[in-house]
Design a protein around this motif. Structure first.
Motif, PDB file in Angstrom:
ATOM      1  N   THR A   1       0.863  -1.182   0.000  1.00 29.22           N
ATOM      2  CA  THR A   1       0.000   0.000   0.000  1.00 29.22           C
ATOM      3  C   THR A   1       0.896   1.228   0.000  1.00 29.22           C
ATOM      4  N   ASN A   2       0.808   2.015  -1.066  1.00 31.80           N
ATOM      5  CA  ASN A   2       1.678   3.177  -1.223  1.00 31.80           C
ATOM      6  C   ASN A   2       3.146   2.744  -1.132  1.00 31.80           C
ATOM      7  N   HIS A   3       3.861   3.230  -0.129  1.00 31.29           N
ATOM      8  CA  HIS A   3       5.278   2.898  -0.006  1.00 31.29           C
ATOM      9  C   HIS A   3       5.551   1.933   1.142  1.00 31.29           C
ATOM     10  N   HIS A   4       4.527   1.288   1.626  1.00 35.46           N
ATOM     11  CA  HIS A   4       4.683   0.363   2.745  1.00 35.46           C
ATOM     12  C   HIS A   4       3.968  -0.956   2.447  1.00 35.46           C
ATOM     13  N   PHE A   5       4.296  -1.949   3.258  1.00 33.44           N
ATOM     14  CA  PHE A   5       3.632  -3.246   3.174  1.00 33.44           C
ATOM     15  C   PHE A   5       2.802  -3.472   4.434  1.00 33.44           C
ATOM     16  N   LYS A   6       1.626  -4.039   4.225  1.00 33.24           N
ATOM     17  CA  LYS A   6       0.828  -4.487   5.353  1.00 33.24           C
ATOM     18  C   LYS A   6       0.942  -6.005   5.416  1.00 33.24           C
ATOM     19  N   VAL A   7       1.493  -6.495   6.504  1.00 35.33           N
ATOM     20  CA  VAL A   7       1.706  -7.923   6.697  1.00 35.33           C
ATOM     21  C   VAL A   7       0.789  -8.393   7.820  1.00 35.33           C
ATOM     22  N   ILE A   8      -0.050  -9.348   7.512  1.00 35.80           N
ATOM     23  CA  ILE A   8      -1.010  -9.856   8.488  1.00 35.80           C
ATOM     24  C   ILE A   8      -0.632 -11.293   8.850  1.00 35.80           C
ATOM     25  N   SER A   9      -0.477 -11.541  10.142  1.00 33.19           N
ATOM     26  CA  SER A   9      -0.207 -12.897  10.619  1.00 33.19           C
ATOM     27  C   SER A   9      -1.401 -13.401  11.417  1.00 33.19           C
ATOM     28  N   ASN A  10      -1.270 -14.581  11.976  1.00 29.38           N
ATOM     29  CA  ASN A  10      -2.366 -15.121  12.769  1.00 29.38           C
ATOM     30  C   ASN A  10      -2.470 -14.474  14.142  1.00 29.38           C
ATOM     31  N   THR A  11      -1.484 -13.631  14.509  1.00 29.73           N
ATOM     32  CA  THR A  11      -1.530 -13.006  15.834  1.00 29.73           C
ATOM     33  C   THR A  11      -1.370 -11.497  15.825  1.00 29.73           C
ATOM     34  N   ALA A  12      -0.918 -10.906  14.716  1.00 27.92           N
ATOM     35  CA  ALA A  12      -0.672  -9.459  14.722  1.00 27.92           C
ATOM     36  C   ALA A  12      -0.696  -8.902  13.299  1.00 27.92           C
ATOM     37  N   ASN A  13      -0.816  -7.567  13.212  1.00 22.89           N
ATOM     38  CA  ASN A  13      -0.669  -6.848  11.941  1.00 22.89           C
ATOM     39  C   ASN A  13       0.623  -6.037  11.989  1.00 22.89           C
ATOM     40  N   TYR A  14       1.285  -5.938  10.842  1.00 24.58           N
ATOM     41  CA  TYR A  14       2.543  -5.203  10.778  1.00 24.58           C
ATOM     42  C   TYR A  14       2.524  -4.236   9.607  1.00 24.58           C
ATOM     43  N   ILE A  15       3.195  -3.119   9.789  1.00 24.65           N
ATOM     44  CA  ILE A  15       3.499  -2.194   8.709  1.00 24.65           C
ATOM     45  C   ILE A  15       5.012  -2.215   8.529  1.00 24.65           C
ATOM     46  N   ALA A  16       5.480  -2.494   7.308  1.00 22.47           N
ATOM     47  CA  ALA A  16       6.914  -2.616   7.067  1.00 22.47           C
ATOM     48  C   ALA A  16       7.303  -1.861   5.809  1.00 22.47           C
ATOM     49  N   LYS A  17       8.524  -1.301   5.829  1.00 27.71           N
ATOM     50  CA  LYS A  17       9.035  -0.620   4.639  1.00 27.71           C
ATOM     51  C   LYS A  17       9.474  -1.632   3.577  1.00 27.71           C
ATOM     52  N   LYS A  18      10.040  -2.753   4.039  1.00 27.11           N
ATOM     53  CA  LYS A  18      10.511  -3.796   3.129  1.00 27.11           C
ATOM     54  C   LYS A  18      10.085  -5.156   3.669  1.00 27.11           C
ATOM     55  N   VAL A  19       9.954  -6.118   2.744  1.00 27.49           N
ATOM     56  CA  VAL A  19       9.628  -7.495   3.133  1.00 27.49           C
ATOM     57  C   VAL A  19      10.572  -8.435   2.397  1.00 27.49           C
TER      58      VAL A  19
END
Length: 324
Positions: free
Chosen positions: A105-123
């Motif tokens: 999304t835009n310049h970031h990644f939204k990473v969804i796991s079974n326990t949390a959500n993350y916003i990351a610049k790189k994956v």
């Protein structure tokens, strides 16, 4: 569910995922490794008595010495090595946390796991390929007597065992089960034992087949599995064999659906190789990197620990350059 912000999310805590974490730690980046299973989960699920093809120095990461009792280390020695590398360097790893989706999304990644959500610049995806077996797709494959992973030979003592395949894993399983008292029949689609079988093991399996200690049907396939038998198609026609267990070691594949949902593109041939720049390991999605065995798509024999260790440094160097 909480949302956490990170510079880099690494998916997979195998040897290459650990190597990526070490590169991040060197640069003081805010990173986190997410692993759905145990540390080095694929290695953990290897056969208990497995010996690597590679020597210990070729399995080293980050120039941290790997000392083994013999030139070719065992599974238990590799687990100890990567465990000590992880704990002594205090790497940030969440085990038993499965990533369900990655969205740019835009310049970031939204990473969804079974326990949390993350916003990351790189994956960085370093998930390997060992979680999804290539199925036989025959009637009876769902029976509890059918295994697509092999751990040890003891349960198969005094039993009629069909080992499907002719790769290193199949040959190792056939020999070990035979030596623990199992009655082994190999079912091989091709006309010979695989070319990549370990050079010190191949003469052993060929001799056991030649002397009749292990039966082998080449150019053959299982057509049906029942509770007490298997039906195979051979060059001389169909045969029905008594059978207690089937060990179908027909290879594994990456989770292509997961990768495609993250936006990755693949070669249009049957190799299904994901698109990435070999100089930087960046995929067709900006900021999304691939590392390790997963880069080979269906060519799961192309990348190993020894020749993909460099991926971690390539990725870190590219990220560092883009920051400046």
């Amino acid at each position: 569910m909480q949302t956490l912000e990170k510079d880099i999310i690494i998916i997979g805590a195998g040897p290459i995922g650990i190597a990526c974490a070490l590169e991040c730690k060197k640069r003081n980046w805010d990173y986190l490794v997410l692993e759905k299973g145990a540390l080095t989960n694929s290695l953990f699920n290897y056969p208990l008595n497995m010996t690597f093809f590679s020597t210990s120095e070729k399995l080293e990461i980050n120039e941290i010495p790997f000392i083994s009792n013999n030139p070719k280390p065992t599974r238990s020695e590799a687990l100890e090595y990567y465990r000590r590398v992880t704990t002594s360097n205090k790497l940030n790893i969440n085990l038993y946390e499965e990533v369900q989706s990655i969205n740019k999304t835009n310049h970031h990644f939204k990473v969804i796991s079974n326990t949390a959500n993350y916003i990351a610049k790189k994956v960085i995806i370093a998930t390997g390929f060992y979680d999804i077996p290539n199925l036989l797709n025959v009637p009876g494959e769902a029976l509890p007597k059918v295994f697509h992973y092999y751990k040890e030979a003891h349960p198969f003592t005094l039993q009629n065992i069909a080992v499907v395949g002719a790769s290193n894993s199949s040959v190792d399983a056939a020999l070990e089960i035979y030596r623990k008292g199992g009655k082994v029949t190999m079912i091989v689609r091709g006309d010979a034992i695989g070319d990549r079988v370990k050079y010190w093991v191949k003469p052993d399996i060929l001799n056991r087949i030649e002397e009749g200690s292990i039966n082998a049907y080449f150019n053959s396939e299982i057509m049906k599995i029942t509770a007490t038998e298997i039906i195979i198609n051979t060059p001389s026609g169909e045969k029905t064999l008594p059978n207690d267990y089937v060990v179908a070691l027909t290879g594994y594949r990456p989770n292509f659906k997961f990768l495609a949902n993250a936006g990755l593109q693949f070669s249009e041939d049957n190799k299904h190789i994901p698109e990435y720049n070999p100089k930087t390991m960046e995929s067709n999605v900006d900021g999304l990197y691939l590392a390790g065995v997963i880069c080979g798509g269906m060519e799961t024999h192309k990348w190993f620990i020894e020749n993909s260790r460099i991926h971690a440094k390539l990725i870190a160097h590219h990220i560092e350059q883009n920051q400046n």
